[in-house]
Design a protein around this motif. Structure first.
Motif, PDB file in Angstrom:
ATOM      1  N   ILE A  48      27.272  37.090 -22.789  1.00 34.62           N
ATOM      2  CA  ILE A  48      27.578  35.878 -22.376  1.00 34.62           C
ATOM      3  C   ILE A  48      26.948  35.551 -21.195  1.00 34.62           C
ATOM      4  CG2 ILE A  48      29.722  34.580 -21.986  1.00 34.62           C
ATOM      5  CD1 ILE A  48      30.751  35.576 -24.590  1.00 34.62           C
ATOM      6  N   PHE A  49      26.921  36.447 -20.283  1.00 37.32           N
ATOM      7  CA  PHE A  49      26.219  36.217 -19.117  1.00 37.32           C
ATOM      8  C   PHE A  49      24.995  35.872 -19.164  1.00 37.32           C
ATOM      9  CE2 PHE A  49      24.539  37.250 -14.948  1.00 37.32           C
ATOM     10  CZ  PHE A  49      25.661  36.762 -14.102  1.00 37.32           C
ATOM     11  N   THR A  50      24.205  36.056 -20.129  1.00 37.26           N
ATOM     12  CA  THR A  50      22.789  35.528 -20.426  1.00 37.26           C
ATOM     13  C   THR A  50      22.797  34.185 -20.817  1.00 37.26           C
ATOM     14  OG1 THR A  50      21.946  37.860 -20.826  1.00 37.26           O
ATOM     15  CG2 THR A  50      20.707  35.962 -21.459  1.00 37.26           C
ATOM     16  N   GLY A  51      23.916  33.922 -21.438  1.00 36.56           N
ATOM     17  CA  GLY A  51      24.069  32.539 -21.846  1.00 36.56           C
ATOM     18  C   GLY A  51      24.092  31.616 -20.667  1.00 36.56           C
ATOM     19  N   PHE A  52      25.231  32.282 -19.708  1.00 34.04           N
ATOM     20  CA  PHE A  52      25.425  31.467 -18.561  1.00 34.04           C
ATOM     21  C   PHE A  52      23.860  31.257 -17.504  1.00 34.04           C
ATOM     22  CE2 PHE A  52      25.455  32.667 -13.924  1.00 34.04           C
ATOM     23  CZ  PHE A  52      25.679  31.581 -13.402  1.00 34.04           C
ATOM     24  N   LEU A  53      23.314  32.313 -17.628  1.00 33.34           N
ATOM     25  CA  LEU A  53      21.858  32.159 -17.148  1.00 33.34           C
ATOM     26  C   LEU A  53      20.845  31.312 -17.687  1.00 33.34           C
ATOM     27  CD1 LEU A  53      21.093  36.036 -16.278  1.00 33.34           C
ATOM     28  CD2 LEU A  53      22.050  34.416 -14.703  1.00 33.34           C
ATOM     29  N   ASP A  54      21.249  31.213 -19.002  1.00 30.77           N
ATOM     30  CA  ASP A  54      20.232  30.254 -19.636  1.00 30.77           C
ATOM     31  C   ASP A  54      20.816  28.959 -19.262  1.00 30.77           C
ATOM     32  OD1 ASP A  54      18.467  29.225 -21.627  1.00 30.77           O
ATOM     33  OD2 ASP A  54      19.947  29.232 -23.162  1.00 30.77           O
ATOM     34  N   GLY A  55      22.008  28.511 -19.032  1.00 26.85           N
ATOM     35  CA  GLY A  55      22.646  27.210 -18.520  1.00 26.85           C
ATOM     36  C   GLY A  55      22.160  26.885 -17.221  1.00 26.85           C
ATOM     37  N   ILE A  56      22.379  27.715 -16.424  1.00 22.24           N
ATOM     38  CA  ILE A  56      22.118  27.509 -15.091  1.00 22.24           C
ATOM     39  C   ILE A  56      20.460  27.527 -14.570  1.00 22.24           C
ATOM     40  CG2 ILE A  56      22.002  29.890 -14.062  1.00 22.24           C
ATOM     41  CD1 ILE A  56      23.862  28.385 -11.649  1.00 22.24           C
ATOM     42  N   ASN A  57      19.849  27.966 -15.628  1.00 23.39           N
ATOM     43  CA  ASN A  57      18.314  28.003 -15.031  1.00 23.39           C
ATOM     44  C   ASN A  57      17.678  27.006 -14.582  1.00 23.39           C
ATOM     45  OD1 ASN A  57      16.237  29.772 -14.909  1.00 23.39           O
ATOM     46  ND2 ASN A  57      15.410  29.468 -16.565  1.00 23.39           N
TER      47      ASN A  57
END
Length: 168
Positions: free
Chosen positions: A64-73
């Motif tokens: 889920i943290f990786t999903g956050f990174l995908d979103g903020i990228n």
């Protein structure tokens, strides 16, 4: 070979059902809210650390943290290679707050662009300016097509219906 965090994130997104979506959304949006609240409340600091440690700090999973990174990228001054992210990846997020606010508006993430901590990152006037720019970006302007009896825009001097509009 096991799937990367990014692949696991994509798989998690794509395999949601009506039964699983509510729990998934609560877990993701809760983590996202906790992370963005910290980032926006401390705009002069970068969120730095190892993915697994940051995920633990924000009470979420590495995926889920990786999903956050995908979103903020797309809102970072230097984008990450999210697809190569592992639990051991060291990150240092330098956020473009104006871009982040615009992207949150674009995503319809009212639970994020309405957090009170935005006052620390962007003035109310700046947020209003970005909101106006975002709204303006959504306006579709339809090109006016010539009427049948209008002069042809090609400059021939003929009516549109006798020139370029002949086969339309």
């Amino acid at each position: 070979m096991s799937a990367t965090l990014f692949e696991q994130w994509r798989e998690m997104l794509e395999n949601q059902t009506q039964e699983t979506f509510q729990n998934f959304w609560q877990a993701y949006s809760g983590a996202e809210t906790r992370i963005y609240t910290e980032i926006v409340s401390k705009p002069r600091r970068h969120l730095k650390g190892v993915v697994s440690e940051l995920a633990e700090k924000f009470e979420t999973t590495d995926v889920i943290f990786t999903g956050f990174l995908d979103g903020i990228n797309s809102s970072l001054k230097t984008p990450l290679d999210v697809e190569a992210t592992t639990p051991e990846t060291e990150i240092d997020l330098k956020v473009n707050f104006e871009e982040l606010y615009f992207n949150m508006l674009d995503a319809g993430a009212d639970y994020l662009y309405n957090i009170p901590e935005w006052e620390k990152a962007l003035s109310e006037e700046k947020r209003e300016e970005i909101t106006k720019r975002w709204k303006k970006s959504k306006i579709v302007v339809k090109e006016k097509t010539p009427g049948r009896n209008d002069p042809c825009p090609c400059g021939s001097g003929l009516k549109y219906k006798k020139c370029c509009g002949k086969n339309v």
